[in-house]
Scaffold this active site. Structure first.
Site, mmCIF file in Angstrom:
data_model
loop_
_atom_site.group_PDB
_atom_site.id
_atom_site.type_symbol
_atom_site.label_atom_id
_atom_site.label_comp_id
_atom_site.label_asym_id
_atom_site.label_seq_id
_atom_site.Cartn_x
_atom_site.Cartn_y
_atom_site.Cartn_z
ATOM 1 N N ASP A 1 -7.934 1.474 2.408
ATOM 2 C CA ASP A 1 -7.461 2.434 3.407
ATOM 3 C C ASP A 1 -8.331 3.667 3.600
ATOM 4 O O ASP A 1 -8.130 4.376 4.579
ATOM 5 C CB ASP A 1 -6.031 2.868 3.083
ATOM 6 C CG ASP A 1 -5.280 3.351 4.317
ATOM 7 O OD1 ASP A 1 -5.630 2.917 5.444
ATOM 8 O OD2 ASP A 1 -4.342 4.154 4.179
ATOM 9 N N HIS B 1 0.859 -1.188 0.000
ATOM 10 C CA HIS B 1 0.000 0.000 0.000
ATOM 11 C C HIS B 1 0.897 1.239 0.000
ATOM 12 O O HIS B 1 1.531 1.563 1.006
ATOM 13 C CB HIS B 1 -0.908 0.008 1.225
ATOM 14 C CG HIS B 1 -1.781 1.229 1.297
ATOM 15 N ND1 HIS B 1 -2.727 1.518 0.343
ATOM 16 C CD2 HIS B 1 -1.841 2.239 2.195
ATOM 17 C CE1 HIS B 1 -3.341 2.648 0.653
ATOM 18 N NE2 HIS B 1 -2.814 3.102 1.773
ATOM 19 N N ASP C 1 1.010 5.092 -0.296
ATOM 20 C CA ASP C 1 0.286 6.363 -0.246
ATOM 21 C C ASP C 1 0.940 7.378 -1.170
ATOM 22 O O ASP C 1 2.164 7.502 -1.210
ATOM 23 C CB ASP C 1 0.274 6.915 1.179
ATOM 24 C CG ASP C 1 -0.542 6.057 2.121
ATOM 25 O OD1 ASP C 1 -1.751 5.936 1.893
ATOM 26 O OD2 ASP C 1 0.029 5.498 3.076
#
Length: 1222
Positions: A185, A71, A73
């Site tokens: 998320d 993941h 960002d």
């Protein structure tokens, strides 16, 4: 002796057996890892499992799909560049290398923004490896957006943009189409997600951040997999299969490579986890995420650890009741899950089922069904009063700038696309314009990037948000340049193909000259700008075709304030762009700057509609009245009512008359009136009468249409708390205080177009005013034709502007309280597509009842005698609630010096100024069903103005629209943009706001979509402009609604599923081929009917018909006097515009975000140490004080005793010395 030894050996062996058995039975000892499993044991286990499988079915065995992912960002604790250079590039390079070495390994990637950047850094060898990995189905792209967007604060337009940017890049670069999504998320989930994603061809979705209590319930009733319906109006079309992660998107504890476990412990812990997980699912198809934030920076190590325990489990599948376990893509998981649900009609539809009841029957047999969920997942909670409702409002200025930049991007996309179409017969022009295409795409990427769930939410470190603010500024400057040049190519008549068609359109052109205000047809063939400001009546639409000179030193510019100082001999062309597909008649405002105290000049200002040469009414209001504040000295607001054609442009001349007797009858200079109290005046327009409290806030509103009079209490408040943070809004231990209750100054302005009451707070020096509130109502002076019959859209609300700073540890709200309104705790919030029903739960605190608002919040009366609706429209994403009957509370600013410890690990200290507007409307419910979405779209799609100082310019179009007619009232033109290879993308949205006198079906067969732009290859596509695909599986699932589900609100307000779709008729003017979604068409006049359901967005692509026989050859001898001058525009704008830009017309202060450098570790207050210190320190301090007092007391007592003793001694001594002799 020997027998004795033998007995001892037997005893020892027996004891050992008992201990071993005890360990196996009671301690779950993994004997197979010590001794292995011999052939006999394997055969025994196989026999046992065969018996179990025969009893329970082979489907009871687990299929385990391991989903490697990282993941990444697009900004959070580091900025975008920092993450890419420090981590992401190494993740991608390492993963690609590992997959290339081992074909069993798989990987799933989400963020295309990062991947495209990495791709551009690779050589051809590496790119070919990636292509092979994709072909081998080892590398999979999921979601496929530029980033993983937020779902509470990002608008649907921006969500669609960021998804489209990713999908288009994947298709263009790798010929890849995404089918499954991974939203793991975002902090809660919007019901717009399944609607948007399913329209993009996405078949399945993984979510994660569902409130702890809700997720626990879902596990207990085995509803972790379900069907999510996004809109009642769209039904199965908006449905999607959803799978929910068990805990989080990270590794399960025992298989995390960062955890120090032995292989035995990993297997033991993981198999127990699988067993527990299977008990929460209806299916034996299990998905296990292998990853976390920015994992696989050392891909070799991570894969090697997982490879070890995966191999061990694969070798002993029978023992662990595992059918298969493998690295997998998300596609593989969903395909297996769908197959599992449909196999043996487990969740398949039967002939006799009712999909909306809880029980299904097929003869005498009960058929199970998947849960059907029709709400959203807001608010998100992690327990202990941790409700993630603060980020709905966090960083309000940034949220506004993102929305504002998105509108500018939309204008840029539209005008560039139309410029390409209008110049499609000139190769030189096309080549020049196409030099802007890379800028345009990069600007879209910027808009896409800031939709990340830690950017638009404001929940990143401050320096990261500042980086995104700088990116937005850069994209704005670039879009100014694109718009400026597109306007040149659109409006300069010799620069497009309009002149080539003039002889065929003289009749239409003459009609347009005779009826300038009422006919939008053929607007491209209108008159040109002349030096005197008058209109030519030339049938050809050109004042002088032989003298089409353009002063390129003066481009169309975005201006903060038009400087009219000493400019009496010049005039400005103000070109307004309407990004809506409807004709617009509305109030607009812009700033001007003049010489100090020059009232004569102000009264000589004129605004003339160029096409009609008609002077229109303006009203001028000073921004400040009695100060020496240099930043806004001599700045004024000019108000006017303008007319804009659909998706088009209209030109107005702003000038100053030369004559001394030049005072205009159409110019009204509002003189300020200082009031002692706010209730000394009322506002009146065609729709409302507004009365105020003594403090200037609204107290009563009369709706003149219905004669309804309502007491409205408008107030400001602040919550004080020390427990909130960037994500969390927590009122525990805090209090609610009144705010902005007593202004220091009231300034009233009135006139024919606007009534305005300005309240100033904290006035010591005018420049240092702390807060400003501006109440405003717009009025119609009947300058627009037919205005008597219908109010302008700007007359339908009361506007409240405010300018406030962030106060530390305060969360500021504005409240509207409608007296005697019974709404039964029900209110509605807009999710961008439609209104969703909310219910205020009084068993919970106010922060637990906050919901995200994108466009508006509203209340409806539930009593039988009343049918009114009360709506507050917003200009950015906010959080809102309805804490009592008749009350709407909207949070508008928040800042704190504490963190909520959800990952940012730094307080959100936003003390910056936020200038904003809210718009209050009251009307009948039926009227608002027609108007509410249109009003919201008008507010968020305000006309964009560009300015050109013109002198000796001729040959410009004055009014332009690409549409032959405005779109039906319920069809919103959401997007018009140019994709690669000059393919045009078009989106139309049926907002279902229909005229009260018409039926829901709108037929526009009397018009064509575009006026003269000839198009070909008209194809219906998915929402991201890729091939239209239908999820053929979704309608095969049996579904049921669980009425006991713990989320009790969030469903659609209305359902229009039984209403007929609207019909849009496209015609190609008999010249080109229009092809429908099935690629059918004929080379003759074709009529294409498009059906759009209520709340549906439909997308299309087409091409402008480039007339190759008319294309001007591109050669070096051709003098291109219309060449694009990008450098000049950029330099001008950077120096004078963007760095000193005002947010609103009433703003005293330029935009100035208060970002700061918060890199590194924040020294978190040690509350435990503080408690211990106080616990020990206070008693110790008391003890010390007591001891000191005792010691002091004893010293004083001793001193007193000593003094008394000395006195006695002296007395005795004196007595001894007394002479008693006679």
């Amino acid at each position: 002796m020997e027998s004795s030894k033998f007995v001892k050996i037997i005893w020892v062996f027996g004891i050992w057996i008992l201990v071993f058995t005890f360990l196996i039975i009671y301690n779950n000892y993994d004997y197979k890892s010590t001794f292995g499993i011999n052939k006999f044991e394997k055969r025994s286990l196989k026999t046992i499992n065969q018996i179990n499988n025969k009893e329970n079915g082979d489907d009871k065995k687990l299929s385990v799909f391991l989903i490697p992912h990282s993941h990444c960002d697009g900004g959070w604790l580091q900025d975008y560049d920092g993450y890419y250079y420090n981590i992401v590039q190494y993740i991608l390079s390492g993963v690609v290398n590992e997959l290339n070495l081992d074909k069993e390994k798989k990987f799933n990637w989400v963020e295309i923004g990062f991947f495209s950047r990495w791709w551009n850094d690779q050589n051809e060898i590496q790119k070919e490896i990636v292509r092979n990995l994709i072909n081998n189905k080892q590398l999979s792209f999921i979601s496929g957006g530029w980033v993983q967007n937020d779902e509470a604060t990002a608008t649907i337009d921006d969500v669609i943009t960021q998804m489209t940017q990713g999908h288009q890049w994947l298709k263009d670069t790798l010929n890849y189409t995404v089918e499954y999504a991974w939203q793991i998320d975002p902090f809660g989930y919007s019901s717009s997600t399944p609607t948007i994603f399913s329209s993009m061809g996405i078949k399945g979705l993984v979510i994660n951040r569902v409130s702890n209590d809700v997720k626990s319930y879902m596990k207990s009733v085995k509803e972790m997999e379900f069907i999510w319906k996004g809109s009642e109006s769209l039904g199965e079309q908006s449905q999607m299969l959803v799978s929910t992660l068990n805990i989080h998107y990270d590794y399960p504890k025992h298989i995390d490579p960062k955890k120090d476990f032995s292989l035995n412990d990993r297997i033991k812990g993981f198999t127990k986890y699988l067993n527990d997980l299977s008990k929460t699912r209806e299916s034996n198809i299990l998905m296990i995420p292998l990853g976390d934030d920015f994992r696989y920076s050392n891909a070799k190590t991570e894969f090697s650890v997982s490879k070890e325990w995966v191999k061990a489990l694969q070798d002993n599948k029978e023992y662990y009741n595992i059918k298969e376990i493998k690295y997998a893509t998300l596609d593989e998981y969903f395909i297996a899950l769908e197959d599992s649900f449909l196999r043996n009609n487990k969740f398949g539809k039967s002939r006799k089922q009712n999909v909306y009841t809880e029980t299904f029957s097929d003869g005498d047999d009960e058929v199970s069904a998947l849960s059907l969920y029709n709400k959203d997942f807001f608010p998100y909670s992690t327990g202990n009063l941790e409700y993630w409702t603060g980020y709905y409002t966090t960083r309000p200025l940034l949220k506004r700038l993102i929305r504002e930049s998105s509108l500018l991007q939309k204008s840029s996309d539209i005008l560039y696309t139309l410029a390409i179409g209008e110049n499609s017969n000139n190769q030189i022009d096309i080549n020049n314009l196409q030099t802007l295409s890379n800028q345009l795409n990069e600007n879209r990427n910027t808009i896409a990037l800031v939709q990340h769930h830690d950017i638009v939410t404001g929940t990143s470190r401050s320096f990261v948000l500042n980086d995104n603010f700088q990116r937005l500024q850069k994209s704005r400057i670039s879009n100014y340049n694109i718009i400026s040049n597109s306007l040149e190519y659109l409006l300069n008549k010799s620069n497009n193909k309009t002149n080539n068609n003039n002889n065929n359109n003289n009749k239409n052109n003459n009609n347009n000259n005779n009826n300038n205000n009422n006919n939008n047809n053929n607007l491209k063939n209108t008159n040109s700008i002349s030096t005197t400001g008058s209109s030519s009546s030339s049938g050809s639409g050109s004042s002088n075709n032989n003298n089409n000179t353009v002063n390129k030193s003066e481009p169309f510019n975005f201006e903060n304030a038009i400087d009219l100082s000493n400019e009496s001999n010049n005039q400005y062309s103000l070109v307004f762009h309407n990004t809506l597909g409807w004709e617009v008649n509305q109030h607009v405002s812009f700033r001007i700057k003049v010489n100090k105290n020059d009232n004569q000049l102000l009264e000589s200002i004129q605004l003339v509609e160029a096409i009609s040469n008609k002077t229109i009414q303006i009203q001028i209001i000073p921004i400040q009245d009695d100060s020496n504040c240099q930043s806004i000295e001599n700045n004024y607001i000019v108000f006017a009512i303008i007319n804009l054609p659909p998706l088009g442009l209209n030109t107005y001349y702003l000038s100053i008359a030369n004559s001394e007797d030049s005072k205009s009858n159409f110019t009204y200079l509002s003189k300020p009136k200082l009031l002692k109290k706010g209730n000394e005046i009322n506002f009146n327009n065609n729709r409302f009468k507004v009365e105020f409290e003594s403090n200037g806030l609204i107290s009563k509103i009369t709706d003149k249409n219905s004669n309804e009079i309502k007491t409205i209490e408008q107030t400001f408040h602040q919550y004080s708390t020390k427990k909130s943070g960037p994500y969390i809004f927590n009122v525990k231990g805090g209090k609610k205080h009144g705010f902005l209750e007593n202004p220091d100054k009231f300034i009233y302005h009135d006139g024919p177009l606007v009534s305005q009451l300005t309240m100033l707070y904290g006035v010591d020096d005018y420049c240092n005013v702390t807060s400003i509130v501006v109440q405003r109502i717009y009025k119609n002076n009947n300058e627009i034709n037919n205005s008597n019959s219908k109010s302008l859209i700007t007359e339908n609300y009361i506007e409240t502007g405010y300018s406030i700073n962030g106060d530390m540890n305060r969360e500021t709200t504005i409240n509207y309280k409608v007296k005697d309104l019974e709404n039964d705790d029900i209110f509605y919030t807009d999710n961008g597509l439609e209104s969703r029903k909310r219910i205020y739960n009084h068993d919970r605190s106010v922060n637990q009842n906050y919901y995200p608002v994108l466009g508006y919040i509203k209340l409806k009366e539930t009593s039988e005698n009343n049918n009114h609706q009360y709506t507050v429209y917003v200009d950015r994403s906010v959080g809102a609630t309805s804490p009592s009957d008749g009350e709407m509370e909207i949070m508008i600013h928040r800042t704190m010096d504490t963190d909520d410890w959800k990952g940012v690990n730094w307080p959100s200290k936003d003390i910056g100024r936020s200038d904003a507007k809210l718009y209050f409307n009251m009307d009948l419910v039926n009227n608002q069903l027609q108007n509410e979405k249109r009003i919201s779209l008008h507010i968020t799609n305000q006309p964009i103005m560009f300015v050109k100082k013109h002198n000796n310019q001729t040959g410009y179009l004055l009014k332009y629209s690409p549409l032959s007619n405005q779109l039906p009232s319920n069809i919103h033109l959401q997007s018009l943009l140019t994709l690669k290879n000059n393919t045009v993308g078009l989106r139309l949205f049926n907002i279902h706001e229909v005229d009260s006198n018409t039926q829901s079906t709108t037929d526009t067969d009397k018009s064509t979509l575009f006026n003269e732009l000839e198009i070909s290859n008209f194809i219906e596509t998915g929402l991201s402009f890729l091939k239209l695909t239908k999820n053929n599986l979704i309608d095969k699932f049996s579904t049921r609604i669980n009425k006991k589900f713990p989320i009790k609100c969030g469903e659609s307000e209305y359902s229009f599923i039984n209403e007929k779709p609207s019909s849009i008729i496209f015609s190609n003017n008999g010249t080109n081929n229009i092809i429908d979604g099935e690629n059918k068409g004929e080379n003759n006049k074709t009529i294409e009917t498009i059906q759009i359901k209520p709340h549906e967005i439909k997308s299309f692509t087409f091409n402008f018909n480039f007339q190759l026989d008319q294309i001007i050859p591109n050669n070096n001898n051709n003098n291109n006097k219309y060449a694009i001058n990008k450098e000049l525009n950029n330099e001008y704008i950077e120096q004078s515009i963007e760095n000193q830009r005002y947010e609103y017309d009433f703003s005293f202060f330029p935009i100035k975000p208060t970002f700061y450098d918060d890199r590194g570790k924040y020294n978190r207050p040690n509350h435990l140490a503080l408690i211990l210190s106080l616990s020990i320190g206070i008693p110790a301090g008391i003890l010390i004080i007591v001891i000191a007092l005792v010691v002091t007391y004893k010293k004083r007592k001793n001193r007193k005793t000593l003094t008394s003793s000395n006195s006695s001694s002296n007395l005795i001594q004196q007595e001894d010395q007394t002479d008693y002799s006679p």
